[in-house]
Write an enzyme that holds these catalytic residues in place. Structure first.
Site, PDB file in Angstrom:
ATOM      1  N   ALA A  12      11.382  -2.374  -2.885  1.00 31.55           N
ATOM      2  CA  ALA A  12      12.181  -1.037  -2.874  1.00 31.55           C
ATOM      3  C   ALA A  12      13.523  -1.420  -2.477  1.00 31.55           C
ATOM      4  O   ALA A  12      14.539  -0.878  -3.344  1.00 31.55           O
ATOM      5  CB  ALA A  12      11.591  -0.225  -1.690  1.00 31.55           C
ATOM      6  N   CYS A  46       2.390   2.216  -0.142  1.00 29.94           N
ATOM      7  CA  CYS A  46       2.052   3.352   0.552  1.00 29.94           C
ATOM      8  C   CYS A  46       0.932   3.958  -0.432  1.00 29.94           C
ATOM      9  O   CYS A  46       0.032   4.503   0.252  1.00 29.94           O
ATOM     10  CB  CYS A  46       3.167   4.331   0.670  1.00 29.94           C
ATOM     11  SG  CYS A  46       4.403   3.755   1.878  1.00 29.94           S
TER      12      CYS A  46
END
Length: 457
Positions: A12, A46
């Site tokens: 990310a 996630c």
């Protein structure tokens, strides 16, 4: 800024930084080299529990942008290449190709550390046995799915009861396993206060999950074939064909420590508002390897979330690309679910507030997500903390169904704006019977907090 930008880590923060810098500077102005020791870039860790559960069909669905797509944008992304040393004085990093073993130094003008976090794996007997899984990368997720499909027994044990542990326990139930969760905490999800965590526990027990609380795991017992067969505690053991570790993570900052870069009390890198590492104009850091400012308590915390990581990357990429941006801090917002039970929190819980030396009032209310007379109205519990005397909102926790979790965003905005609970009661929130009672549950809790503050003065 020109020259060469070197990024360590291609998830990310790293790829958001590289992509933003590339938007601002073309290849003739800025060379971008990214090192990634894994097999994937720009993916959602996630989402792994939902992949395991079957909600997500495959690993490819969790990849936001492929390696080929990054390279097509003139980003030199070097996969399966591990950075083994940082030389801040010489402005270079040493890397090793994991397939060929080749090593070499690469110089940088600007260095971005996006090394993420490392799962906590305590040195317990049998923890490295076949059948014991961590869940951090897409490869971990695939290994777990393969292990579930080949498991000879149907007993699974989840060690730890944080967000990942709870989500994995549900995923395993949906896979047809008999699940036991072992935690040393009083209740699941220790980021919630124990009374709110108890609501999560009851929902999990309603799914058939056995929860063993206030117990420390002492090891994993293996069978003659070397595979895990049980999880042991001081008093007993629990059969297990599969064990999933959900103990938590720590900042992956060993490289930074060896290079002498500044770390905080939580072992995360320390940065300024622009995400520059303190004391260095040419080194930046973001994501799960840094500490962030808690805007409510004023302390530094390690909060590993993809939302922060992506924002850090945007800020870093803007700085390296010649622009300017800052990341002011967080209020600690997080949401999750257990079956159809939604769980959310933001700001401080009771333990957090006491640790910060704050005096506070605490209220808990029961309401519904829709008008009580409207079909489908479900109960919702809201807990709210307000500072004694000032009435400043300190934190909110919500457990319920029917759209409970996203109501936490109201509180997150109020916390960021440093609103009092009295000011929260006046918020002009949307109302219609299918969506909310006339008094939204957050407003009901705020009114109760106002009364508590008034009585406590």
């Amino acid at each position: 800024m020109g020259g060469r930008m070197v990024v360590v880590g291609a998830d990310a923060t790293g790829m958001a930084a590289a992509s933003q810098a590339r938007r601002l500077r073309d290849v003739g102005e800025l060379e971008i080299v990214v090192f990634e020791k894994g097999n994937h870039s720009s993916y959602s860790a996630c989402g792994i529990p939902y992949w395991v559960a079957g909600d997500v069909l495959g690993a490819d669905d969790l990849i936001a942008r492929s390696v080929a797509e990054h390279r097509a944008r003139d980003i030199d992304l070097r996969m399966r290449t591990e950075v083994t040393e940082i030389d801040p004085v010489g402005r270079r990093v040493r890397s090793r190709d994991l397939d060929t073993g080749a090593q070499g130094w690469t110089g940088y003008d600007q260095l971005v550390l996006a090394t993420g976090a490392t799962p906590i794996r305590p040195p317990l007997p049998g923890i490295d046995a076949e059948g014991v899984y961590g869940v951090q990368t897409l490869d971990d997720g695939q290994a777990l799915i393969d292990g579930l499909e080949s498991a000879t027994g149907r007993e699974a044990v989840v060690v730890g009861a944080g967000y990942i542990g709870v989500e994995m326990a549900e995923a395993l139930v949906r896979r047809g396993f008999e699940v036991t969760m072992i935690t040393r905490a009083a209740e699941p999800m220790s980021t919630l206060d124990s009374d709110m965590g108890a609501l999560v526990r009851k929902a999990m027990e309603g799914m058939g999950i056995r929860i063993i609380r206030d117990v420390e795991v002492t090891g994993m017992r293996t069978a003659a074939d070397g595979k895990v067969c049980a999880v042991t505690t001081a008093d007993t053991e629990y059969p297990a064909a599969v064990v999933v570790l959900g103990i938590g993570v720590r900042p992956a900052t060993d490289l930074a420590r060896q290079a002498g870069l500044p770390l905080g009390e939580n072992d995360g890198l320390l940065t300024d508002l622009a995400q520059r590492v303190r004391g260095y104009d040419d080194i930046w850091a973001g994501g799960d390897c840094v500490e962030v400012l808690d805007l409510v308590s004023g302390t530094l915390r390690h909060i590993p979330l993809g939302t922060h990581a992506n924002k850090h990357g945007q800020v870093i990429g803007s700085g390296v690309g010649g622009g300017y941006a800052t990341f002011p801090g967080v209020v600690g917002t997080a949401v999750s679910k257990v079956c159809d039970l939604e769980v959310a929190r933001t700001g401080l819980g009771e333990k957090d507030a006491r640790r910060a030396g704050l005096q506070f009032h605490c209220v808990t209310i029961e309401s519904t997500g829709r008008a009580g007379y409207f079909p489908g109205a479900e109960p919702m519990t809201v807990k709210m903390l307000a500072e004694r005397r000032t009435g400043r909102l300190l934190g909110v926790q919500i457990v319920g169904r029917d759209g409970a979790a996203k109501r936490i965003d109201i509180a997150a905005v109020a916390l960021t704006a440093r609103m009092t609970v009295e000011q929260v009661t006046a918020l002009d929130l949307g109302y219609a019977p299918p969506f909310s009672p006339v008094w939204d549950p957050v407003l009901v809790a705020a009114r109760a907090a106002v009364r508590a503050v008034a009585k406590g003065r």
